[in-house]
Design a protein around this motif. Structure first.
Motif, PDB file in Angstrom:
ATOM      1  N   UNK A  44       0.935  -1.588   0.092  1.00 20.90           N
ATOM      2  CA  UNK A  44       0.152  -0.217   0.195  1.00 20.90           C
ATOM      3  C   UNK A  44       0.495   1.228  -0.419  1.00 20.90           C
ATOM      4  N   UNK A  45       2.037   1.726   0.929  1.00 20.28           N
ATOM      5  CA  UNK A  45       2.969   2.291   0.422  1.00 20.28           C
ATOM      6  C   UNK A  45       3.244   2.670  -0.653  1.00 20.28           C
ATOM      7  N   UNK A  46       4.209   1.386  -1.269  1.00 24.60           N
ATOM      8  CA  UNK A  46       4.469   1.486  -2.476  1.00 24.60           C
ATOM      9  C   UNK A  46       3.605   2.151  -3.816  1.00 24.60           C
ATOM     10  N   UNK A  47       2.305   1.832  -3.696  1.00 25.57           N
ATOM     11  CA  UNK A  47       1.110   1.559  -4.424  1.00 25.57           C
ATOM     12  C   UNK A  47       0.593   3.429  -3.893  1.00 25.57           C
ATOM     13  N   UNK A  48       0.602   3.750  -2.563  1.00 23.54           N
ATOM     14  CA  UNK A  48       0.846   5.481  -2.239  1.00 23.54           C
ATOM     15  C   UNK A  48       1.734   6.115  -3.313  1.00 23.54           C
ATOM     16  N   UNK A  49       3.151   5.668  -2.865  1.00 21.58           N
ATOM     17  CA  UNK A  49       3.757   6.338  -3.692  1.00 21.58           C
ATOM     18  C   UNK A  49       4.245   6.959  -5.294  1.00 21.58           C
ATOM     19  N   UNK A  50       3.638   5.501  -5.500  1.00 14.12           N
ATOM     20  CA  UNK A  50       3.454   5.813  -7.192  1.00 14.12           C
ATOM     21  C   UNK A  50       2.537   7.054  -7.682  1.00 14.12           C
ATOM     22  N   UNK A  51       0.841   6.312  -6.430  1.00 16.06           N
ATOM     23  CA  UNK A  51       0.156   7.969  -6.767  1.00 16.06           C
ATOM     24  C   UNK A  51       0.104   9.045  -6.716  1.00 16.06           C
ATOM     25  N   UNK A  52       1.323   9.404  -5.789  1.00 15.04           N
ATOM     26  CA  UNK A  52       1.678  11.033  -4.931  1.00 15.04           C
ATOM     27  C   UNK A  52       2.772  11.166  -6.503  1.00 15.04           C
ATOM     28  N   UNK A  53       3.853  10.791  -7.430  1.00 23.14           N
ATOM     29  CA  UNK A  53       4.141  10.616  -8.113  1.00 23.14           C
ATOM     30  C   UNK A  53       2.967  11.094  -9.240  1.00 23.14           C
ATOM     31  N   UNK A  54       1.691  10.738  -9.311  1.00 17.08           N
ATOM     32  CA  UNK A  54       1.133  10.872 -10.455  1.00 17.08           C
ATOM     33  C   UNK A  54       0.433  12.484  -9.790  1.00 17.08           C
ATOM     34  N   UNK A  56       1.578  14.666  -8.220  1.00 17.39           N
ATOM     35  CA  UNK A  56       2.071  15.705  -7.967  1.00 17.39           C
ATOM     36  C   UNK A  56       3.688  15.694  -8.825  1.00 17.39           C
ATOM     37  N   UNK A  57       4.104  16.752  -9.577  1.00 20.88           N
ATOM     38  CA  UNK A  57       5.359  16.659 -10.402  1.00 20.88           C
ATOM     39  C   UNK A  57       6.394  16.676  -9.441  1.00 20.88           C
ATOM     40  N   UNK A  58       6.777  17.011  -8.711  1.00 17.42           N
ATOM     41  CA  UNK A  58       7.961  17.471  -7.740  1.00 17.42           C
ATOM     42  C   UNK A  58       8.129  16.291  -6.961  1.00 17.42           C
ATOM     43  N   UNK A  59       6.723  15.344  -7.325  1.00 17.76           N
ATOM     44  CA  UNK A  59       7.285  14.070  -5.767  1.00 17.76           C
ATOM     45  C   UNK A  59       9.326  13.383  -5.658  1.00 17.76           C
ATOM     46  N   UNK A  60       9.112  13.417  -6.981  1.00 17.18           N
ATOM     47  CA  UNK A  60       9.988  12.280  -7.108  1.00 17.18           C
ATOM     48  C   UNK A  60      11.877  13.030  -6.651  1.00 17.18           C
ATOM     49  N   UNK A  61      11.522  14.932  -6.957  1.00 20.65           N
ATOM     50  CA  UNK A  61      12.969  15.661  -6.496  1.00 20.65           C
ATOM     51  C   UNK A  61      13.277  15.957  -5.252  1.00 20.65           C
ATOM     52  N   UNK A  62      11.680  15.925  -5.055  1.00 20.39           N
ATOM     53  CA  UNK A  62      11.788  16.007  -2.974  1.00 20.39           C
ATOM     54  C   UNK A  62      11.967  14.538  -2.415  1.00 20.39           C
ATOM     55  N   UNK A  63      12.040  13.179  -3.040  1.00 21.12           N
ATOM     56  CA  UNK A  63      11.444  12.086  -2.031  1.00 21.12           C
ATOM     57  C   UNK A  63      12.674  11.135  -2.408  1.00 21.12           C
ATOM     58  N   UNK A  64      13.343  11.471  -3.753  1.00 18.55           N
ATOM     59  CA  UNK A  64      14.503   9.605  -4.647  1.00 18.55           C
ATOM     60  C   UNK A  64      15.503  10.247  -3.561  1.00 18.55           C
ATOM     61  N   UNK A  65      16.572   9.586  -4.325  1.00 27.37           N
ATOM     62  CA  UNK A  65      17.489   9.180  -3.596  1.00 27.37           C
ATOM     63  C   UNK A  65      19.368   9.860  -4.253  1.00 27.37           C
ATOM     64  N   UNK A  80       9.887   4.036  -2.612  1.00 26.89           N
ATOM     65  CA  UNK A  80       8.712   3.885  -2.873  1.00 26.89           C
ATOM     66  C   UNK A  80       8.466   4.602  -3.703  1.00 26.89           C
ATOM     67  N   UNK A  81       9.063   5.222  -4.945  1.00 24.76           N
ATOM     68  CA  UNK A  81       9.439   6.145  -5.799  1.00 24.76           C
ATOM     69  C   UNK A  81       9.389   4.876  -6.470  1.00 24.76           C
ATOM     70  N   UNK A  82       8.842   5.670  -7.879  1.00 20.94           N
ATOM     71  CA  UNK A  82       9.659   4.324  -8.887  1.00 20.94           C
ATOM     72  C   UNK A  82       9.324   4.353 -10.448  1.00 20.94           C
ATOM     73  N   UNK A  83      10.877   4.357 -10.875  1.00 22.34           N
ATOM     74  CA  UNK A  83      11.014   5.227 -11.816  1.00 22.34           C
ATOM     75  C   UNK A  83      11.661   4.342 -13.277  1.00 22.34           C
ATOM     76  N   UNK A  84      10.897   2.852 -13.281  1.00 22.31           N
ATOM     77  CA  UNK A  84      11.393   1.807 -14.083  1.00 22.31           C
ATOM     78  C   UNK A  84       9.899   2.198 -14.785  1.00 22.31           C
ATOM     79  N   UNK A  85       8.796   3.208 -15.547  1.00 20.26           N
ATOM     80  CA  UNK A  85       8.467   3.352 -16.493  1.00 20.26           C
ATOM     81  C   UNK A  85       6.928   2.558 -15.760  1.00 20.26           C
ATOM     82  N   UNK A  86       6.103   2.259 -17.115  1.00 19.54           N
ATOM     83  CA  UNK A  86       5.258   1.673 -15.693  1.00 19.54           C
ATOM     84  C   UNK A  86       4.941   0.429 -16.212  1.00 19.54           C
ATOM     85  N   UNK A  87       5.970  -0.661 -16.757  1.00 17.04           N
ATOM     86  CA  UNK A  87       5.992  -1.558 -17.047  1.00 17.04           C
ATOM     87  C   UNK A  87       6.725  -2.242 -15.039  1.00 17.04           C
ATOM     88  N   UNK A  88       7.726  -1.457 -15.206  1.00 17.02           N
ATOM     89  CA  UNK A  88       9.318  -1.548 -14.201  1.00 17.02           C
ATOM     90  C   UNK A  88       8.494  -0.812 -12.882  1.00 17.02           C
TER      91      UNK A  88
END
Length: 216
Positions: A44-54, A56-65, A80-88
């Motif tokens: 659920x946390x991982x899904x929430x991370x993806x929804x947050x990315x969708x 909020x455009x600044x989610x990755x900049x604020x939360x990535x490593x 809990x951010x994903x950067x591998x595209x839809x399939x990834x």
């Protein structure tokens, strides 16, 4: 061609670990098992991370490593951010759900969460200790994603199966996880393989401690 081989071996390693988990908990027992709350929470946390990315455009900049940005939280939120595209992203979430559920049914919820946390914290520090890396990665593909912690957790299932079976096929399957993982790292510089070796080793340490406590 190299990218195809990389993806195929990475997927094959995951399939092996899931089959190890099914072997150790029992394929025919899944329907009667309780809801794996730790797996549900992580997924659920991982899904929430993806929804947050969708949303909020600044989610990755604020939360990535990204090591160029400050923030102690990034080590945890980036998982809990994903950067591998839809399939990834879909692959990461589905495999996280499956591996975490199998791990909880064998190890229990608290230890599953502990292994997942170890999968976040330990690999980079072990790399530094052993001199296997040149410091924080500068590859943007490594700034986010749950796959590393998931592969770490999945490898503990291979260790569990290895300690509970005498069937040659299952022994080969379980032992093949760290062997393939190490080969992937040496041949492809594939970090999924190396974190799987680390997870297998930590699973062995925990198993040894549990046996020692049980004997006492």
């Amino acid at each position: 061609m190299g990218a195809i081989v990389f993806n195929v071996t990475t997927a094959a390693l995951m399939v092996m670990m899931v089959n190890c988990g099914l072997g150790v908990v029992g394929r025919d027992t899944l329907r009667g098992r309780p809801v794996p709350w730790a797996a549900v929470a992580l997924t659920a946390t991982a899904v929430g991370g993806v929804l947050l990315q969708l949303a909020w455009s600044g989610a990755m900049d604020a939360l990535d490593a990204d090591p160029a940005r400050s923030g102690w939280w990034r080590e945890f939120t980036s998982v809990f951010m994903q950067n591998g595209g839809l399939f990834g992203g879909l692959w990461n979430i589905v495999t996280l759900a499956a591996v975490a559920a199998l791990a909880q049914w064998y190890w229990g919820g608290p230890l599953t969460l502990g292994f997942f946390l170890a999968g976040i914290l330990l690999p980079g520090r072990i790399d530094t200790l052993l001199g296997l890396g040149d410091g924080p990665s500068t590859d943007p593909r490594n700034f986010a994603g749950s796959s590393g912690a998931t592969y770490f957790l999945g490898a503990t299932l291979a260790l569990a199966l290895l300690t509970r079976t005498r069937l040659p096929k299952e022994i080969a399957l379980a032992a093949g996880v760290p062997v393939l993982g190490l080969a992937m790292w040496l041949a492809q510089d594939n970090g999924h393989g190396l974190v799987s070796v680390y997870g297998f080793a930590l699973g062995a340490a925990v198993h040894a401690v549990r046996r020692s406590v049980a004997r006492r």
